[in-house]
Write a protein that holds these residues in place. Sequence first.
Motif, PDB file in Angstrom:
ATOM      1  N   LYS A 111       2.556  -3.389   1.256  1.00  0.00           N
ATOM      2  CA  LYS A 111       2.162  -3.072  -0.110  1.00  0.00           C
ATOM      3  C   LYS A 111       3.027  -2.986  -1.307  1.00  0.00           C
ATOM      4  CE  LYS A 111      -0.416  -0.185  -2.753  1.00  0.00           C
ATOM      5  NZ  LYS A 111      -1.132  -1.039  -3.353  1.00  0.00           N
ATOM      6  N   LYS A 112       4.603  -2.833  -0.597  1.00  0.00           N
ATOM      7  CA  LYS A 112       5.502  -3.088  -1.551  1.00  0.00           C
ATOM      8  C   LYS A 112       5.618  -4.675  -2.029  1.00  0.00           C
ATOM      9  CE  LYS A 112       8.686   0.125   0.754  1.00  0.00           C
ATOM     10  NZ  LYS A 112       9.845   0.250   1.651  1.00  0.00           N
ATOM     11  N   THR A 113       5.172  -5.501  -1.333  1.00  0.00           N
ATOM     12  CA  THR A 113       5.268  -6.864  -1.446  1.00  0.00           C
ATOM     13  C   THR A 113       4.090  -7.344  -2.508  1.00  0.00           C
ATOM     14  OG1 THR A 113       6.178  -7.712   0.524  1.00  0.00           O
ATOM     15  CG2 THR A 113       5.222  -9.476  -0.816  1.00  0.00           C
TER      16      THR A 113
ATOM     17  N   GLY B 112       2.278  -4.876  -4.283  1.00  0.00           N
ATOM     18  CA  GLY B 112       1.986  -3.875  -5.550  1.00  0.00           C
ATOM     19  C   GLY B 112       0.544  -3.548  -5.601  1.00  0.00           C
ATOM     20  N   ASP B 113       0.015  -3.779  -6.907  1.00  0.00           N
ATOM     21  CA  ASP B 113      -1.106  -3.103  -7.538  1.00  0.00           C
ATOM     22  C   ASP B 113      -2.374  -4.206  -7.237  1.00  0.00           C
ATOM     23  OD1 ASP B 113      -0.179  -0.584  -7.985  1.00  0.00           O
ATOM     24  OD2 ASP B 113       0.309  -1.263 -10.092  1.00  0.00           O
ATOM     25  N   LYS B 114      -1.963  -5.238  -6.645  1.00  0.00           N
ATOM     26  CA  LYS B 114      -3.080  -6.479  -6.375  1.00  0.00           C
ATOM     27  C   LYS B 114      -3.714  -6.151  -5.326  1.00  0.00           C
ATOM     28  CE  LYS B 114       0.070  -9.739  -6.433  1.00  0.00           C
ATOM     29  NZ  LYS B 114       0.709 -11.191  -6.345  1.00  0.00           N
TER      30      LYS B 114
END
Length: 98
Positions: A37-39, A41-43
């Motif tokens: 999720k950090k890697t 992000g919002d994608k």
Amino acid sequence: MSQFSEIIRSPKPTLVDFHATWCGPCKMLAPVIVDLKKTVGDKLTVLKIDVDKNQEVAATYGIQGVPTLILFKNGNIVWRQSGYLTLNQIQNAINPFI
């Protein structure tokens, strides 16, 4: 279930982590999902579904083993895998869809 259906119908990909609290590989996968999720992000939207608390959803998607990851896009399953995966393995599998 209706809120779940609404989320997975989004054009934005949704990765669903079907897991259980008693599952060892699920516990190993949890920090991998956080890193993912950090890697990305919002994608990507990430949902965690406890199969013991959400048996109807688990049955709908034929979850027979945990952890099972399913990637939805526009309500369709575009990728599915059961068992522990590394961050790299998950990224390689979902990158074509995000």
